[in-house]
Design an enzyme around this catalytic site. Sequence first.
Site, PDB file in Angstrom:
ATOM      1  N   THR A 150      -2.289 -31.509 -15.372  1.00  0.00           N
ATOM      2  CA  THR A 150      -2.218 -30.101 -14.993  1.00  0.00           C
ATOM      3  C   THR A 150      -1.004 -29.460 -15.631  1.00  0.00           C
ATOM      4  O   THR A 150       0.116 -29.936 -15.470  1.00  0.00           O
ATOM      5  CB  THR A 150      -2.145 -29.916 -13.476  1.00  0.00           C
ATOM      6  N   GLY A 180     -10.617 -28.439  -7.915  1.00  0.00           N
ATOM      7  CA  GLY A 180      -9.365 -28.868  -7.294  1.00  0.00           C
ATOM      8  C   GLY A 180      -8.565 -27.710  -6.753  1.00  0.00           C
ATOM      9  O   GLY A 180      -9.076 -26.597  -6.572  1.00  0.00           O
TER      10      GLY A 180
HETATM   11  C1  SD4 Z   1      -6.469 -31.404  -9.540  1.00  0.00           C
HETATM   12  N1  SD4 Z   1      -4.171 -30.797  -9.176  1.00  0.00           N
HETATM   13  O1  SD4 Z   1      -7.466 -30.937 -10.083  1.00  0.00           O
HETATM   14  C2  SD4 Z   1      -5.113 -31.188 -10.192  1.00  0.00           C
HETATM   15  C3  SD4 Z   1      -4.732 -32.419 -10.960  1.00  0.00           C
HETATM   16  C4  SD4 Z   1      -3.279 -32.563 -11.327  1.00  0.00           C
HETATM   17  O2  SD4 Z   1      -1.612 -33.810 -12.381  1.00  0.00           O
HETATM   18  O3  SD4 Z   1      -2.438 -31.758 -11.030  1.00  0.00           O
HETATM   19  N2  SD4 Z   1      -2.895 -33.632 -11.982  1.00  0.00           N
HETATM   20  O4  SD4 Z   1      -6.525 -32.088  -8.519  1.00  0.00           O
END
Ligand code: SD4
Length: 293
Positions: A150, A180
């Site tokens: 992310t 997400g």
């Molecule tokens: C999610 N928050 O889709 C994101 C993934 C993430 O580092 O932040 N990964 O769950």
Amino acid sequence: MAAVGTWAFSLAAVERVRRLMAAGNGATHCVQEAMAELENDKETGCFVVGRGGFPNKAGVVQCDAAIMEGLPGRFGAVAALPGVGIPLTVARVVMDKNTHNMLVGEGAAAFAKEQGFSIEDNNDMMSEAGLDAYEEFLENRKSTSKNHDTLGLIVLDHLGNITVGVSTSGAPFKDPGRVGDSPLPGCGLYADNRARAAAGATGDGDKIMCFCPSFHVVQLMKQGLSPADACQSVIQDICHRVGKKDIFEIGLIALNMKGEVGAASTVSFPYTFWARGMEAAEQRQSNPHTHID
Ligand code: SD4
């Protein structure tokens, strides 16, 4: 003028913001441009965001992205969007041109196409490394990857406008259609010019979305807490509520109108930062919150 980004790979984006700012660009434009460059690069980091991101369980890269300005009502998002290497730019167009604020899946792809984005074949969205990881997943039926996926970026411009953007390919090998925390306002991101604050989140989105942490951080900053204290306080609250054995991965970043930055996390969390007066963007580190009562 200042910028803060999630994880070490955001350094290139924060550095790009610094240069865009020097050329007089505003916060939203900086967020969009700097993020697009990382999103669209298959080889940036390993299985990160946009093109080259982790595919879902069916082998398809589906991305979530959102943008929020500090002005009231200025928000746009896409979720589970296939075939577009720069999903954050599509989210920006949703914010600017669509009467709705969030479009998902095929509907998001149809809107993107209508707006002139090309919807690419999934093969063009996958990187070699992503394909290898997917094959390994098919063999083991579980993800062995430790990579993060992310990109969150908060930018404060010379006019005092603050914008936050978030982009991700989501949880690796997720169920098709899974969304997400990242594109959800208050969860993955929140900005409020009047509160003089913005925040972004990264980590386990299925858990994060139950706590609206970005909104919470901004509310605490509105009440006078520094970005660092606000992030710390929200992490502490979450840890306290879920208890030691159910702590999940979360990292928070925040920025205020003075260009002060803050971060807090339950894991070791590198983030990147630049503010007026600094020669270049630099990497900083948030250590995991350990005091859990
Ligand atoms: C999610 N928050 O889709 C994101 C993934 C993430 O580092 O932040 N990964 O769950």
